[in-house]
Design a protein around this motif. Structure first.
Motif, PDB file in Angstrom:
ATOM      1  N   LYS A  65      -6.308   0.432 -16.234  1.00  0.00           N
ATOM      2  CA  LYS A  65      -6.152   0.498 -14.503  1.00  0.00           C
ATOM      3  C   LYS A  65      -7.277  -0.402 -14.120  1.00  0.00           C
ATOM      4  CE  LYS A  65      -3.374   4.776 -14.294  1.00  0.00           C
ATOM      5  NZ  LYS A  65      -3.445   5.154 -15.250  1.00  0.00           N
ATOM      6  N   SER A  67     -12.273   0.555  -6.624  1.00  0.00           N
ATOM      7  CA  SER A  67     -11.024   0.468  -7.611  1.00  0.00           C
ATOM      8  C   SER A  67      -9.879   1.315  -6.957  1.00  0.00           C
ATOM      9  CB  SER A  67     -11.427   0.952  -9.018  1.00  0.00           C
ATOM     10  OG  SER A  67     -11.769   2.252  -9.068  1.00  0.00           O
ATOM     11  N   LYS A  68      -8.762   1.284  -7.490  1.00  0.00           N
ATOM     12  CA  LYS A  68      -7.755   2.091  -6.869  1.00  0.00           C
ATOM     13  C   LYS A  68      -8.036   3.554  -7.149  1.00  0.00           C
ATOM     14  CE  LYS A  68      -3.937  -1.136  -7.823  1.00  0.00           C
ATOM     15  NZ  LYS A  68      -2.799  -1.691  -8.431  1.00  0.00           N
ATOM     16  N   ILE A  90       2.296   1.438  -3.572  1.00  0.00           N
ATOM     17  CA  ILE A  90       1.500   2.094  -4.408  1.00  0.00           C
ATOM     18  C   ILE A  90       0.918   3.741  -4.101  1.00  0.00           C
ATOM     19  CG2 ILE A  90      -1.124   1.946  -5.052  1.00  0.00           C
ATOM     20  CD1 ILE A  90      -0.831  -1.026  -4.470  1.00  0.00           C
ATOM     21  N   ARG A 138      -9.897  12.443  -6.798  1.00  0.00           N
ATOM     22  CA  ARG A 138      -8.669  12.188  -6.079  1.00  0.00           C
ATOM     23  C   ARG A 138      -8.871  12.652  -4.712  1.00  0.00           C
ATOM     24  NH1 ARG A 138      -4.783  10.417  -9.862  1.00  0.00           N
ATOM     25  NH2 ARG A 138      -5.321  11.002 -11.833  1.00  0.00           N
ATOM     26  N   GLY A 173       0.775  -1.178   0.156  1.00  0.00           N
ATOM     27  CA  GLY A 173      -0.064  -0.079  -0.034  1.00  0.00           C
ATOM     28  C   GLY A 173       0.768   1.257  -0.155  1.00  0.00           C
ATOM     29  N   LEU A 193       1.635   6.307  -6.933  1.00  0.00           N
ATOM     30  CA  LEU A 193       0.744   7.269  -7.247  1.00  0.00           C
ATOM     31  C   LEU A 193       1.038   8.857  -7.457  1.00  0.00           C
ATOM     32  CD1 LEU A 193      -2.502   5.517  -6.105  1.00  0.00           C
ATOM     33  CD2 LEU A 193      -1.877   5.718  -8.449  1.00  0.00           C
TER      34      LEU A 193
END
Length: 810
Positions: A542, A609-610, A444, A643, A441, A448
């Motif tokens: 993605k 989802s991410k 990631i 975001r 995590g 990002l």
């Protein structure tokens, strides 16, 4: 004079008794013709002649007095009468016979014993019985309709076997709503090893309950046990299942429909309607062998199929369902195997299975361990703490995982000793998983941040559309050569053209590997350009979900920009639901599965989802159907990423499709996840009604589809919204829930609309309590001038045209 008066009263008394008896009985001197009926003593059931649906043929049947269209038994199913001259009487031999206009016997009770004083009576249970007039009790019945069910199981009827005579009592569907002759589907009790109930399509297993475990049939535990009491009897004379209403005023039935759905219904006097409280198959995991041998089906997971522990996919049929699961490593019986406990399951079908009903669970484990052919074991009886031993020696077929584990049973699967994990190792494994997850995590998160920083710096550096080289660097999917795609689509020939959308034309192609693809080609006059192209490529690359269309790659060469998707052979949803001829191909069960798939797909975009994705153009034409009619959301050209703590955004360039856009987006340019929820509500009401919201206008009140649905809901007439082709296949309680959820989604104000997680919960759980919907957005009646204007807009925004539009608030 007094004696004459007394005699007259005495005569009237017996005449009244005679008339009362005549209401529910037939004797050798008393019969009924077409147009006359028998009515049971408490007026629960009625027997007479009827013509089903649009048919003109005549049948003798029994129906509920309160609902004469609910026929529960038919005598001459395969031998109709062609006119209205039928007569039901008792023959000289004592049989109940149905005669046509030439006095030929169309149907008979066919009893073997002659009766001196025969009488036929329609009971308040719905049972038509033939008996000796001077005998009492069910044991004296010479014949009864309950022994010869049609498509309906009434309270008190037996489903199962008479072991003395070998007679099986089971349900057989009608051929169609207009034809009560024997259809393709049966509902019957299988008594191989342990009793379990199956739905068959011919000789093919369509669905099953799971075995009787002494308490319930596996998979249907606790279903409406506050309304009816179920009884299972197994003795030397018979094996059968039946149910009784716990509250006598409750009118209920269960039936197998001509489309293969088993339904349990309860009559609601308030609305004079049948309420569909249970149906099977209820979801994809109810279908027999959905996940093939040694696989388990979990409806709350995506994909729903996975191999049991100790097994891996042997071959792959599609992205969601393995054709078979094979051992990840071979068993070693001599060196010692172990068992893994799986909980909350519908046990596998009893194929290649042995039973010992006296063993304990420990004895069962020991016996299975010594038998090298034993692959799994379980308790056969869950009552009294569990006893009995079931052992499987072949493949494990048709297992499903229950969301509520108390509805299932435990299964112990044999695995090599090396695969057995001790409690200590299990705890250690969990800690490692947690640690790896945390580290992943963090990685990631920083990845990002790096990607966002890189994109911001790149955007600041560029003032024009990136050239082809820069586009290629931004695309993280497989890049195809233009020549490869041209060959696959026969040089983009008209014969390969399968559709068009806001992006441009869509072609079917076949790659050199034999794999079929759908190719979207950016048209020169498309409202979407390089930005939308990069947006769709980067987003879909993605996103990984069974209800989102899969992207194979892209092509950027010269002025050409192409997207290569997995091919959807059944086109888009609007191809079916808005076409009168094709709409009937999607039954209610199939439509509900599509609704649930799209709801889960949106939930993934919004929450799981991410990146939080707002689709902004959800509509029937953007929902594609694969070979198994599984739905997939497509067309992400207009989608946007939220975001951090972003809840909503505002744009001056409003894009989307008229009729699906929410009020706050259309008027103010404000969009959020609740904008997609509004679009989902429109889609849900469209799939129920088979009508488009855009351009719809009711002739009486001129509201659009949303307003029309809301008016029907407030008048408790919501079932009138349903597409007529779904009348026979729909589950009314499920339809009403869907209408209510749809109206909750299209409420005027975003804060009133539920989140997609709540939508999924409300749709999947019939016990969930739903709020009452408020007035939908765009509800207000329209004048004839406005309607003409709307019609003009509808002409300008056809399904095959560009879906981007800039709207000004009025």
């Amino acid at each position: 004079m007094g004696s004459i008066y007394f005699f007259f009263l005495f005569f009237l008394f017996f005449l009244r008794i005679e008339l009362i008896l005549a209401a529910d009985t037939i004797t050798p001197t008393r019969f009924i013709r077409d147009g006359e009926t028998l009515v049971s003593s408490r007026e629960s059931f009625e027997l007479g002649f009827f013509s089903p649906g649009n048919s003109t043929k005549r049948y003798l049947g029994i129906w509920y007095k309160k609902s004469n269209k609910t026929v529960v038994w038919v005598a001459n199913r395969n031998n109709p009468i062609i006119d209205r001259q039928g007569v039901l009487t008792i023959s000289n031999y004592g049989n109940l016979v149905l005669l046509n206009t030439t006095n030929s016997i169309i149907w008979s009770s066919n009893t073997s014993r002659k009766v001196e004083n025969p009488v036929a009576q329609l009971l308040d249970s719905g049972n038509l019985v033939l008996k000796d007039n001077f005998s009492e009790g069910s044991e004296s019945y010479l014949w009864q309709s309950f022994d010869y069910p049609s498509d309906t199981l009434l309270p008190g009827m037996k489903l199962g076997w008479d072991l003395k005579t070998g007679v099986e009592r089971y349900l057989t569907s009608w051929k169609s709503s207009d034809d009560p002759s024997y259809g393709d589907f049966t509902y019957r009790l299988d008594i191989h090893v342990l009793p379990q109930i199956f739905i068959y399509n011919g000789s093919t297993k369509l669905a099953r309950t799971g075995p009787w475990n002494g308490v319930f049939f596996g998979g249907v535990h606790g279903s409406l046990n506050f309304v009816f009491e179920k009884t299972f009897v197994h003795n030397e004379n018979e094996i059968y299942y039946r149910y009784e209403s716990l509250n006598n005023p409750v009118i209920m039935l269960t039936k197998i429909t001509h489309s293969g759905s088993f339904q349990r219904l309860i009559w609601k006097d308030r609305g004079s309607i049948w309420d569909f409280v249970f149906s099977a198959p209820h979801d994809l995991c109810d279908y027999y062998g959905k996940c093939s041998a040694n696989g388990v089906c979990s409806i709350d997971k995506a994909p729903i199929c996975e191999c049991l522990q100790g097994f891996i996919p042997g071959s792959q049929q599609n992205q969601t369902s393995p054709t078979t699961c094979v051992r990840s490593s071979p068993l070693d019986c001599r060196s010692g195997d172990r068992f893994i406990k799986l909980t909350g399951l519908r046990l596998p079908d009893l194929v290649e299975t042995s039973l010992n009903d006296t063993m304990s669970l420990q004895e069962c484990e020991s016996k299975c361990l010594k038998d090298c052919s034993c692959k799994a074991y379980a308790n056969s009886n869950s009552s009294g703490g569990g006893r009995g031993c079931l052992m499987w020696s072949g493949d494990l077929i048709d297992i499903r995982k229950h969301v509520n584990e108390s509805s299932g049973q435990d299964l112990y699967i044999r695995v090599p000793a090396s695969e057995q994990v001790s409690d200590l190792n299990e705890n250690r494994r969990r800690k490692i998983i947690v640690a790896v997850s945390v580290i992943s995590g963090i990685l990631i998160f920083f990845s990002l941040l790096f990607c966002i920083w890189k994109k911001i710096t790149k955007k600041a550096r560029l003032t024009t559309v990136q050239d082809n080289k820069e586009e290629e660097e931004d695309v993280n999917v497989h890049l195809f050569d233009l020549s490869t795609i041209a060959t696959a689509t026969n040089n983009f020939s008209r014969e390969n053209l399968i559709g068009a959308g806001g992006f441009g034309p869509v072609y079917k192609g076949t790659l050199s590997t034999g794999e079929e693809v759908a190719v979207k080609r950016l048209s020169n006059n498309s409202g979407q350009g390089a930005e939308e192209f990069r947006n769709e490529v980067n987003l879909i690359a993605k996103l990984q979900h069974r209800n989102l269309v899969g992207l194979f790659g892209s092509c950027i060469q010269g002025e050409e920009r192409l997207l290569i998707y997995e091919y959807m052979p059944n086109k888009s949803l609007d191809y079916f639901i808005f076409d009168q001829k094709k709409a009937g191909l999607l039954t209610w069960r199939r439509r509900f599965d599509i609704v649930m798939g799209i709801a889960r797909g949106l939930l993934y975009l919004h929450q799981d989802s991410k990146l939080q994705i707002i689709h902004r153009d959800l509509k029937a034409s953007n929902i594609l159907l694969d070979n198994d009619l599984n739905p997939k959301i497509s067309d992400f050209g207009l989608a946007r990423i939220f975001r951090g703590d972003d809840k909503e955004a505002t744009t001056k360039r409003v894009v989307g499709t008229y009729g699906y856009m929410s009020p706050e987006y259309t008027i103010d340019g404000t969009f959020s996840v609740k904008s997609d929820v509004f679009s989902f509500g429109v889609f849900l009401l469209e799939i129920i009604s088979g009508k488009k919201n855009r351009g719809f206008s009711h002739p009486a009140h001129h509201h659009n589809l949303l307003g029309h649905a809301w008016l029907l809901w407030n008048e408790t007439r919501a079932l009138e919204l349903i597409d007529s082709c779904l009348a026979d296949s729909c589950v009314q309680s499920q339809v009403l829930r869907c209408v209510q959820v749809g109206l909750l989604c299209v409420q005027k104000f975003p804060d009133d609309r539920p989140a997609m997680s709540t939508v999924v919960f409300m749709l999947a759980n019939k016990e969930a309590i739903l709020a009452q919907p408020r007035q939908p957005g765009f509800f207000t009646e329209r004048s004839s001038v406005e309607m003409h204007s709307t019609s003009r807009k509808a002409e300008l925004h056809t399904d095959n045209s560009v879906t981007i539009s800039t709207l000004e608030g009025r």
